[in-house]
Scaffold this motif. Structure first.
Motif, short mmCIF file in Angstrom:
data_model
loop_
_atom_site.label_atom_id
_atom_site.label_comp_id
_atom_site.label_asym_id
_atom_site.label_seq_id
_atom_site.Cartn_x
_atom_site.Cartn_y
_atom_site.Cartn_z
N UNK A 72 57.80 28.72 41.99
CA UNK A 72 56.62 28.15 42.63
C UNK A 72 55.93 27.06 41.79
N UNK A 73 56.28 26.92 40.55
CA UNK A 73 55.66 25.88 39.73
C UNK A 73 54.66 26.44 38.75
N UNK A 74 54.01 25.53 37.98
CA UNK A 74 53.14 25.92 36.89
C UNK A 74 51.84 26.54 37.40
N UNK A 75 51.39 26.19 38.57
CA UNK A 75 50.10 26.66 39.05
C UNK A 75 50.07 28.18 39.23
N UNK A 76 51.14 28.74 39.72
CA UNK A 76 51.18 30.18 39.95
C UNK A 76 51.37 30.95 38.65
N UNK A 77 51.98 30.34 37.66
CA UNK A 77 52.31 31.03 36.41
C UNK A 77 51.27 30.83 35.33
N UNK A 78 50.05 30.40 35.68
CA UNK A 78 49.02 30.18 34.67
C UNK A 78 48.55 31.50 34.07
N UNK A 79 48.17 31.45 32.79
CA UNK A 79 47.68 32.63 32.08
C UNK A 79 46.17 32.73 32.29
N UNK A 80 45.63 33.91 32.62
CA UNK A 80 44.18 34.05 32.83
C UNK A 80 43.39 33.71 31.57
N UNK A 81 42.13 33.36 31.76
CA UNK A 81 41.29 32.95 30.63
C UNK A 81 41.03 34.11 29.68
N UNK A 82 40.74 35.29 30.21
CA UNK A 82 40.49 36.46 29.35
C UNK A 82 41.78 37.23 29.09
N UNK A 83 42.79 36.50 28.64
CA UNK A 83 44.12 37.09 28.49
C UNK A 83 44.16 38.17 27.42
N UNK A 84 43.33 38.04 26.37
CA UNK A 84 43.42 39.01 25.29
C UNK A 84 42.92 40.40 25.73
N UNK A 85 41.85 40.43 26.51
CA UNK A 85 41.39 41.71 27.02
C UNK A 85 42.36 42.32 28.02
N UNK A 86 42.85 41.46 28.93
CA UNK A 86 43.83 41.95 29.90
C UNK A 86 45.12 42.37 29.22
N UNK A 87 45.50 41.61 28.19
CA UNK A 87 46.72 41.97 27.46
C UNK A 87 46.59 43.30 26.74
N UNK A 88 45.41 43.56 26.15
CA UNK A 88 45.21 44.86 25.49
C UNK A 88 45.28 46.00 26.50
N UNK A 89 44.67 45.80 27.67
CA UNK A 89 44.74 46.83 28.71
C UNK A 89 46.18 47.06 29.16
N UNK A 90 46.92 45.97 29.31
CA UNK A 90 48.30 46.07 29.77
C UNK A 90 49.18 46.81 28.77
N UNK A 91 49.03 46.45 27.50
CA UNK A 91 49.82 47.13 26.46
C UNK A 91 49.42 48.60 26.34
N UNK A 92 48.12 48.88 26.42
CA UNK A 92 47.68 50.27 26.32
C UNK A 92 48.19 51.10 27.50
N UNK A 93 48.26 50.50 28.69
CA UNK A 93 48.77 51.22 29.85
C UNK A 93 50.24 51.59 29.66
N UNK A 94 51.05 50.65 29.20
CA UNK A 94 52.48 50.93 29.01
C UNK A 94 52.71 51.97 27.92
N UNK A 95 51.98 51.82 26.79
CA UNK A 95 52.15 52.79 25.70
C UNK A 95 51.66 54.17 26.13
N UNK A 96 50.55 54.21 26.85
CA UNK A 96 50.05 55.50 27.32
C UNK A 96 51.00 56.19 28.27
#
Length: 661
Positions: free
Chosen positions: A533-557
């Motif tokens: 779909x191009x670069x527009x759909x694959x953009x990284x959210x602005x608060x990526x560090x908080x979302x990334x911590x939640x994502x990693x914690x979910x997988x590890x949990x």
């Protein structure tokens, strides 16, 4: 040296115990065989000795019980049943994994492969090995820590002649270096060939304890093996001629068209078959068993006119009942030589022969049946009273046997790494997760109305968990589930150990695997979305560090929940079910508790806790603590934390209970 005293299994309801007061000794430098038919209690004796089954008695390996030995696998090498191990694991990988468990250098695996002759098959899968190769691998696993004692359960079962000779030579080499070998066996002929000492079991009790020479003389006798399609006719002819000639001949119908003829020769049987035109396919001299099971089936005995031969033949067949009678006093009399053998060497007991029955057995136990002399049988001599037990020497009842927990790997982290990387299940699961996650992200982007964070994680609102979290939970459940399904670690000491060292290693490896899977999933999803779909759909959210911590914690949990649940319930399915139960069951319960109707609610509790903790963390630490508090404040995060706490407490409780036992 192995010393077993008073081994008695726990009876079931009103049934008699499978093993009752079994005592014997296996000396160093000798091969000792436990002989008995199926159901005689051979395997139960080994399980009692290895503290794998509850009962009574005591077993000492070079003067120490097994639970008093720091590293049991280095003292006793065990092979019970088939070789435990994942069928997809290679022979060399399996041995290298056990090297980490036993705490020996990894080069020991290659040395043992050369010893058992499996160097050419080191890359073969365990599930593809033939029976003989499987026995070789089992012996390699037992020899890996270089133990002094080998305990093997029916190692010669279903082996070819060549494999049996190899195994016999290997065991002799081990005893030649001063080691001890104890094995179970069902064939008396094999026992006489393999063992130096033969302990015969009948219905859970010791019937005889003899060296190989005495055993072969008193238990085995020659016979003629005949195969013919006219077995019934030939048996009748042999019996008729024996009666006419007043000779003692016993004809036993075996399975199929096979006859076993005792008291005759190949020449006599062949001449009888030739005179009457009976077709014979096999005619050979063998050594037959003269024990209790020898006379079972359809047997016909030629009658002797003078009755002397008949008495000798009955005396030969009376060996089994005689031995069983003597076993009730734990003493066996060797009537062939007049010497006595104690079933329990700890008791200094002496017995004498028993009247004319024992004399008849002695005459019938020779290489060929001989008529008894016509002189009257001597009077029975009462056996002397055995020395009484003293309170200080032996207790009234043997001590109870408790099932001891298996020792954890001496190098748990190295063991877990080799266990996880030794099979392709983890790699295939990760590949499937990446493919499913990428396809789900493409479909969600095409449909639209999906937040960017959920789009990159491929987490639709209709699913309780994203593919990456489910994959991490499955890999975590496999970490303990495979241990119970293929218990290679606990082959010598029962159940899989619940030690904190092993749990810590599994949590670390599963966490690293979950982190790698989470990062790869997001990266693959972003790359696929960019390509489609191009670069527009694959953009990284602005608060990526908080979302990334939640994502990693979910997988590890999720991975940790799978590990703990599979370790508690001993099943991979239960571990994965515990992971799925977090968003399906626990999250609604937590939301109902926090937001349910009441006079006062605690809806803002996570936020207030975060505000209190942030005031006590200077130097920029509040940023990371805020991310952690944000993760816990989410419904899934709080439910996952609650589940992990509950599962960890349950695991610790089961660990404490196993140690108390």
């Amino acid at each position: 040296m192995i010393q077993a005293f008073g081994l008695t299994s726990t009876p079931r309801k009103n049934r008699a115990p499978a093993v009752d007061d079994v005592s014997f000794e296996a000396r160093a430098g000798h091969v000792t065989a436990l002989l008995g038919e199926e159901g005689a209690g051979k395997t139960t004796v080994l399980r009692l000795m290895l503290e794998l089954q509850y009962g009574r008695g005591a077993t000492y390996f070079r003067g120490r019980p097994l639970h008093r030995i720091d590293h049991p696998s280095r003292e006793v090498g065990v092979l019970l049943g088939d070789v435990p191990g994942h069928p997809s694991r290679t022979v060399r990988g399996h041995l290298r994994m056990l090297c980490a468990a036993a705490g020996v250098p990894v080069r020991r695996a290659d040395e043992v492969l050369e010893t058992v002759g499996l160097v050419s098959l080191r890359d073969e899968r365990l599930g593809t090995l033939a029976r003989g190769m499987d026995r070789r691998l089992g012996l390699a696993c037992a020899l890996l820590p270089d133990p002094h004692t080998l305990v093997l359960d029916d190692p010669f079962d279903a082996l070819s002649g060549r494999e049996s000779r190899w195994l016999h030579d290997t065991l002799r080499a081990h005893t030649g270096q001063g080691g001890t070998v104890l094995l179970t066996i069902a064939d008396p002929k094999d026992a006489a060939t393999v063992a130096d000492q033969v302990v015969t079991l009948e219905r859970g009790r010791i019937a005889a304890d003899q060296n190989a020479a005495d055993f072969a003389r008193t238990r085995l006798r020659p016979r003629v093996a005949v195969r013919t399609p006219h077995a019934a006719r030939l048996a009748a002819l042999l019996t008729k001629e024996a009666r006419t000639a007043h000779r003692s001949v016993e004809v036993v119908r075996e399975d199929g068209n096979r006859l076993s003829v005792y008291g005759s020769t190949c020449a006599d049987v062949g001449e009888t078959a030739f005179r009457h035109g009976v077709l014979v396919h096999q005619l050979a001299d063998e050594v037959g068993d003269m024990g209790p099971g020898a006379g079972r089936g359809t047997a016909e005995t030629g009658a002797a006119g003078a009755s002397k031969d008949d008495r000798g033949d009955r005396g030969a067949r009376a060996v089994g009942p005689l031995v069983a009678e003597l076993a009730s006093t734990d003493v066996v009399t060797d009537t062939g030589t007049g010497t006595n053998t104690c079933a329990d060497e700890a008791r200094d007991v002496t017995a004498t022969g028993r009247g004319d029955t024992a004399s008849g057995a002695a005459e019938g136990e020779g290489p060929s049946p001989r008529p008894l002399p016509s002189t009257p049988a001597p009077a029975r001599t009462p056996a002397p009273t055995p020395h009484p037990r003293t309170i200080d020497a032996l207790p009234d009842l043997p001590p109870p046997i408790s099932v001891r927990p298996a020792p954890s790997p001496l190098r748990p982290l190295r063991y877990e790494l080799r266990r996880a990387a030794g099979i392709s299940t983890g790699f295939l699961t990760a590949a499937a997760v990446l493919v499913v996650s990428a396809l789900t992200a493409v479909v969600l982007a095409r449909i639209g109305h999906t937040p960017q964070a959920r789009l990159l994680a491929a987490w639709p609102r209709e699913l309780p968990l994203p593919p990456a979290a489910l994959g991490a939970g499955l890999l975590g459940a496999l970490a303990f589930g495979d241990e119970f399904r293929h218990p290679a670690l606990a082959a010598d000491r029962g159940t899989v150990p619940r030690r904190l060292g092993l749990l810590t290693a599994k949590l670390l490896v599963s966490a690293a695997t979950a982190l790698a899977l989470a990062v790869l999933t997001v990266g693959c999803d972003a790359e696929v979305l960019y390509l489609v779909y191009g670069r527009e759909v694959a953009q990284v959210p602005a608060d990526w560090w908080g979302l990334g911590a939640s994502w990693l914690a979910l997988c590890v949990g999720c991975a940790w929940a799978g590990v703990l649940a599979a370790g508690i319930f001993r099943s991979t399915t239960a571990g994965l079910a515990a992971v799925v139960a977090v968003p399906v069951v626990v999250v609604p319960l937590v939301q109902k508790v926090w937001e349910g109707p009441s006079v006062r609610t605690a809806a803002g509790f996570p936020l207030r806790v975060r505000e209190v903790l942030l005031a006590q963390w200077p130097f920029g630490g509040e940023r990371y603590l805020a991310a952690a508090a944000k993760v816990v404040a989410q419904p899934v995060g709080s439910a996952l934390a609650l589940s992990l706490t509950t599962l960890l407490c349950a695991y610790l409780l089961t660990t404490v209970r196993s140690r108390v036992r």
